[in-house]
Design an enzyme around this catalytic site. Structure first.
Site, PDB file in Angstrom:
ATOM      1  N   ASP A 102       2.440 -11.248   4.041  1.00 38.57           N
ATOM      2  CA  ASP A 102       1.332 -10.361   4.391  1.00 38.57           C
ATOM      3  C   ASP A 102       0.055 -11.189   4.369  1.00 38.57           C
ATOM      4  OD1 ASP A 102       3.301  -8.370   4.190  1.00 38.57           O
ATOM      5  OD2 ASP A 102       2.886  -8.120   2.058  1.00 38.57           O
ATOM      6  N   ASP A 155       7.056   4.138   3.479  1.00 37.89           N
ATOM      7  CA  ASP A 155       6.288   3.613   2.349  1.00 37.89           C
ATOM      8  C   ASP A 155       6.228   4.672   1.257  1.00 37.89           C
ATOM      9  OD1 ASP A 155       5.935   1.429   3.918  1.00 37.89           O
ATOM     10  OD2 ASP A 155       3.769   1.621   4.140  1.00 37.89           O
TER      11      ASP A 155
END
Length: 302
Positions: free
Chosen positions: A174, A53
């Site tokens: 998500d 990330d």
């Protein structure tokens, strides 16, 4: 000579049409799921995919998607990428966190550097909300692009991109409490994750990446029930993401592999050392049936 009543002939023809329709529907209902399960069983591996990330060029992890609770693990993401490949990764999962927040690519230089530095494919998500951004990544050498927000806001764009880049478009779903979050997890829609997954599969998405935001970065284990429900809603592969904290968590996902859960993204656990990437791949990767130890809760092998 036998003479048939016209009404009787019409009735028989109608019955035959109904029978044909019935058998076609039964074939779709029964054969397709069986084919999906057999294909999954024949894979013999579950892909363990390390996550990188990116926030302001650094390799970080968020806690439950909260940007204010980020933790930096390495200032050099290329170094991290090489480490995971050295430990056996065959695919890297890159997320442009800044891009997800603002809606356009921010960490493109870091992504390009990683793609050039490793000899395994990379999949990238975060801020991909138009054709140009997806095309740019593909041209940089990114193997697969992950769409998120546009899946909710611009499903037609997803369909167009799936047609233009067949097999290279994934959809990241998500969710918080079963509902889809968008725009870098900063907003939560009323769209159910299972409904969106079904729609995206119909539009041509190659795979679904499902992240339970409340599990992400918490090391609390994957949401198996939510994954099961979502995998049952689609006939394309599903990649699990969020909460994986141990080898035992990865082994628990094997029960869902026949349903189409073919991979798991691991993040914080491999950065903190709770999981060895090598051991994770050994546990659920190639030759896993020989390698799984008697104690399924063990995080190391003799």
């Amino acid at each position: 000579m036998m003479i048939c009543n016209r009404k009787e002939v019409t009735k028989v023809d109608t019955m035959n049409e109904h029978l044909v329709t019935y058998f076609v529907l039964m074939t779709l209902v029964i054969i397709k799921p069986i084919k999906k399960r057999l294909k999954s069983l024949l894979r013999k591996i579950m892909n363990v995919i390390p996550a990188i990330d990116l926030l302001e060029g650094r390799c970080v992890r968020l806690y439950q998607g909260d940007y204010a609770r980020s933790q930096t693990f390495n200032e050099n993401p290329v170094e991290v990428a090489r480490q995971w490949v050295d430990e056996g990764a065959t695919l890297l999962h890159l997320v442009d966190l800044d891009g997800a927040k603002v809606g356009h690519a921010v960490n493109q230089k870091a992504i390009e550097a990683i793609v050039k530095a490793v000899d395994v494919p990379c999949q990238v998500g975060g801020g991909l909300r138009d054709r140009a951004s997806v095309s740019t990544l593909i041209n940089l050498g990114v193997k697969r692009a992950i769409l998120g927000t546009v899946a909710v806001e611009k499903p037609q764009l997803v369909a167009e991109l799936c047609g233009e880049f067949p097999g290279q478009i994934l959809v990241g779903i998500d969710a918080r409490n079963g509902k889809v979050a968008t725009r870098g997890w900063l907003e939560t829609s009323e769209v159910l994750a299972t409904d969106l997954a079904h729609q995206m599969a119909q539009l041509g998405a190659a795979e679904i990446i499902y992240t339970d935001i409340q599990r992400d970065g918490t090391l609390s284990g994957p949401n198996l029930e939510a994954l099961r429900e979502l995998a049952n809603a689609v006939a394309i592969p599903v990649i699990a993401s969020g909460g994986v904290s141990s080898i035992a968590d990865l082994l628990s996902l094997l029960a869902l592999e026949p349903l189409g859960v073919t991979g798991a993204i691991v993040g914080r656990a491999i950065y903190t050392g709770d999981i060895s990437l090598k051991e994770a791949i050994r546990a659920v990767g190639q030759g896993r049936w020989q390698d799984v130890p008697p104690d399924l809760g063990s995080s190391s092998f003799a």
